[in-house]
Design a protein around this motif. Sequence first.
Motif, PDB file in Angstrom:
ATOM      1  N   ALA A 381       0.799  -1.223   0.000  1.00  0.00           N
ATOM      2  CA  ALA A 381       0.000   0.000   0.000  1.00  0.00           C
ATOM      3  C   ALA A 381       0.837   1.282   0.000  1.00  0.00           C
ATOM      4  O   ALA A 381       0.618   2.166  -0.848  1.00  0.00           O
ATOM      5  N   PRO A 382       1.795   1.464   0.921  1.00  0.00           N
ATOM      6  CA  PRO A 382       2.545   2.727   0.932  1.00  0.00           C
ATOM      7  C   PRO A 382       3.281   3.010  -0.374  1.00  0.00           C
ATOM      8  O   PRO A 382       3.360   4.170  -0.817  1.00  0.00           O
ATOM      9  N   ALA A 383       3.833   1.962  -1.000  1.00  0.00           N
ATOM     10  CA  ALA A 383       4.583   2.158  -2.238  1.00  0.00           C
ATOM     11  C   ALA A 383       3.662   2.596  -3.370  1.00  0.00           C
ATOM     12  O   ALA A 383       3.992   3.518  -4.134  1.00  0.00           O
ATOM     13  N   LYS A 384       2.494   1.965  -3.495  1.00  0.00           N
ATOM     14  CA  LYS A 384       1.555   2.314  -4.567  1.00  0.00           C
ATOM     15  C   LYS A 384       0.959   3.697  -4.337  1.00  0.00           C
ATOM     16  O   LYS A 384       0.772   4.477  -5.263  1.00  0.00           O
ATOM     17  N   MET A 385       0.680   3.994  -3.054  1.00  0.00           N
ATOM     18  CA  MET A 385       0.084   5.294  -2.740  1.00  0.00           C
ATOM     19  C   MET A 385       1.046   6.439  -3.011  1.00  0.00           C
ATOM     20  O   MET A 385       0.647   7.504  -3.481  1.00  0.00           O
ATOM     21  N   ALA A 386       2.324   6.272  -2.685  1.00  0.00           N
ATOM     22  CA  ALA A 386       3.307   7.337  -2.846  1.00  0.00           C
ATOM     23  C   ALA A 386       3.436   7.768  -4.301  1.00  0.00           C
ATOM     24  O   ALA A 386       3.802   8.915  -4.583  1.00  0.00           O
ATOM     25  N   LYS A 387       3.116   6.871  -5.244  1.00  0.00           N
ATOM     26  CA  LYS A 387       3.207   7.173  -6.664  1.00  0.00           C
ATOM     27  C   LYS A 387       1.925   7.794  -7.217  1.00  0.00           C
ATOM     28  O   LYS A 387       1.909   8.249  -8.367  1.00  0.00           O
ATOM     29  N   HIS A 388       0.863   7.797  -6.406  1.00  0.00           N
ATOM     30  CA  HIS A 388      -0.440   8.281  -6.883  1.00  0.00           C
ATOM     31  C   HIS A 388      -0.534   9.798  -6.720  1.00  0.00           C
ATOM     32  O   HIS A 388      -0.076  10.359  -5.720  1.00  0.00           O
ATOM     33  N   PRO A 389      -1.143  10.486  -7.687  1.00  0.00           N
ATOM     34  CA  PRO A 389      -1.282  11.945  -7.584  1.00  0.00           C
ATOM     35  C   PRO A 389      -2.035  12.398  -6.327  1.00  0.00           C
ATOM     36  O   PRO A 389      -1.780  13.497  -5.815  1.00  0.00           O
ATOM     37  N   ALA A 390      -2.937  11.565  -5.813  1.00  0.00           N
ATOM     38  CA  ALA A 390      -3.718  11.949  -4.638  1.00  0.00           C
ATOM     39  C   ALA A 390      -2.913  11.863  -3.343  1.00  0.00           C
ATOM     40  O   ALA A 390      -3.420  12.220  -2.275  1.00  0.00           O
ATOM     41  N   ALA A 391      -1.645  11.403  -3.425  1.00  0.00           N
ATOM     42  CA  ALA A 391      -0.831  11.245  -2.214  1.00  0.00           C
ATOM     43  C   ALA A 391      -0.297  12.574  -1.703  1.00  0.00           C
ATOM     44  O   ALA A 391       0.276  12.627  -0.603  1.00  0.00           O
ATOM     45  N   GLU A 392      -0.461  13.655  -2.454  1.00  0.00           N
ATOM     46  CA  GLU A 392      -0.059  15.004  -2.037  1.00  0.00           C
ATOM     47  C   GLU A 392       1.425  15.081  -1.659  1.00  0.00           C
ATOM     48  O   GLU A 392       1.820  15.818  -0.760  1.00  0.00           O
ATOM     49  N   GLY A 393       2.235  14.259  -2.348  1.00  0.00           N
ATOM     50  CA  GLY A 393       3.673  14.324  -2.135  1.00  0.00           C
ATOM     51  C   GLY A 393       4.178  13.600  -0.903  1.00  0.00           C
ATOM     52  O   GLY A 393       5.374  13.695  -0.582  1.00  0.00           O
ATOM     53  N   MET A 394       3.334  12.859  -0.203  1.00  0.00           N
ATOM     54  CA  MET A 394       3.773  12.133   0.989  1.00  0.00           C
ATOM     55  C   MET A 394       4.714  11.000   0.578  1.00  0.00           C
ATOM     56  O   MET A 394       4.487  10.315  -0.416  1.00  0.00           O
ATOM     57  N   SER A 395       5.776  10.785   1.367  1.00  0.00           N
ATOM     58  CA  SER A 395       6.754   9.744   1.059  1.00  0.00           C
ATOM     59  C   SER A 395       6.243   8.361   1.450  1.00  0.00           C
ATOM     60  O   SER A 395       5.306   8.230   2.250  1.00  0.00           O
ATOM     61  N   LYS A 396       6.866   7.348   0.876  1.00  0.00           N
ATOM     62  CA  LYS A 396       6.506   5.968   1.220  1.00  0.00           C
ATOM     63  C   LYS A 396       6.715   5.704   2.704  1.00  0.00           C
ATOM     64  O   LYS A 396       5.894   5.034   3.346  1.00  0.00           O
ATOM     65  N   LYS A 397       7.792   6.240   3.274  1.00  0.00           N
ATOM     66  CA  LYS A 397       8.072   6.040   4.696  1.00  0.00           C
ATOM     67  C   LYS A 397       6.987   6.676   5.566  1.00  0.00           C
ATOM     68  O   LYS A 397       6.514   6.062   6.530  1.00  0.00           O
ATOM     69  N   ALA A 398       6.594   7.898   5.230  1.00  0.00           N
ATOM     70  CA  ALA A 398       5.561   8.578   6.023  1.00  0.00           C
ATOM     71  C   ALA A 398       4.237   7.828   5.930  1.00  0.00           C
ATOM     72  O   ALA A 398       3.516   7.690   6.926  1.00  0.00           O
TER      73      ALA A 398
END
Length: 438
Positions: A381-398
């Motif tokens: 989940a974190p890896a896929k989300m970090a690449k999505h435009p809706a992630a607002e620039g949040m890092s995979k770690k965060a």
Amino acid sequence: MTTSEQPSFATGERMHHGMFGGGKIVSISEGRALISFDDGEIRTIGQQYLKKPPTQKPVNDNKSAMSSAPRFSPSSPPAQAEDQSIVLINPAEWHGKPVPERKWYVEDLIPMRQVTIVNGDGGVGKSLLTLQLAAAGAMAVDTLQMKPCAGRTLYVGAEDEAEEFHRRLLDIAKSHGRTLVDLAEFRLLPLADRDALLAMPDKSGKMLATPLMRDIVDFTCDWKPSLIVFDTAADLFGGDEIKRGQVRQFIGMLRQLAIGVDCAVILLAHPSVQGIQTGTGSSGSTAWNNSVRSRLYLTRPEAKDADPDLRILKTMKANYGTTGGEIRLRWKDGAFVLDDGKPQLGSQLLAAKAERVFKDVLSLFNRTGQNVSDVTGTSYAPAKMAKHPAAEGMSKKALADAMQRLIDSGDVRIVMEGPPSRQRKRLILASEDFGPRG
């Protein structure tokens, strides 16, 4: 010459030495004098080896004094090398006498009468930290739970202009509940607009004091500071930083000053690439580390997403104390404060944003049939989300940290789907748990 026949000397007075020629006395302590010689050397000499300058020669004519002073050579008579004789001490004579107390500018970190190196990469804040310690000593206040030796301080800064020091010192004074008026015992020498070299090698590689260094020595003769800060070695040292001999001579020159004035000396230095990679913070030749009795390293936490305001002050060398110690600091409003380990407001806001983004994107994924899980892999989940435009620039770690907090709180659930022989994990929001898919 008998003791009764020995001439008396005072600080600021000129003298003559049979081996080194003429010079000016910077200070006298316990029968030894710190002397700035006309040839550019700064040496500590036993007072019994000093003579009044020849009366027939002008005492102000340094060039004449240099050319006319007898120099030591293998054929010179022993009388011209008087101070080469050794002075032996019998420790048994110390029996029953009080043990001299070791003096510190900052206990266990910065010893008096020695040179301490503070390493730190550019922009990490080593100048600010040292300026804060120097200002605290001048204001006679504690800082960072340290108690600097109260007294006059001299800060020689080669990287910043006076205006930058004005801003920094104002912030430092405010952080201690003081004003600039309380810095009457502080002296600043900004050198950003001029040649700041303190020592240069001659043709034989011997390090000699520059006129600037000699002016600083003359000033400290009268000012008598408890601390002198030199910022930084790259601007002040004119030799080759990987040549051990030149480095040791330069540090020796600063140590002579520390002993002669009875103060602590701090030299700021940038670490080498290897020093950064190894985590030691060392710079250039090993002589930098080996020539001092104390070395500190100011650095940032290693984690890539660590709080940008955090710093760690490490004790890398302490001949008079314990190495390996760490002090966690935080930059706040132009000065450093101790880090209490509690999340700061900015960190709390960032964590809350990461949790909101994680829940919003997870809901979007589930509505569009994009299954994600908490297991590292193609559906992590974190890896896929970090690449999505809706992630607002949040890092995979965060996002990974947010996922764990949400799972722990029950706001996000892990469900198992698929036949018993091939079940898969899927993350869902607890608020959207409508039961198994039909």
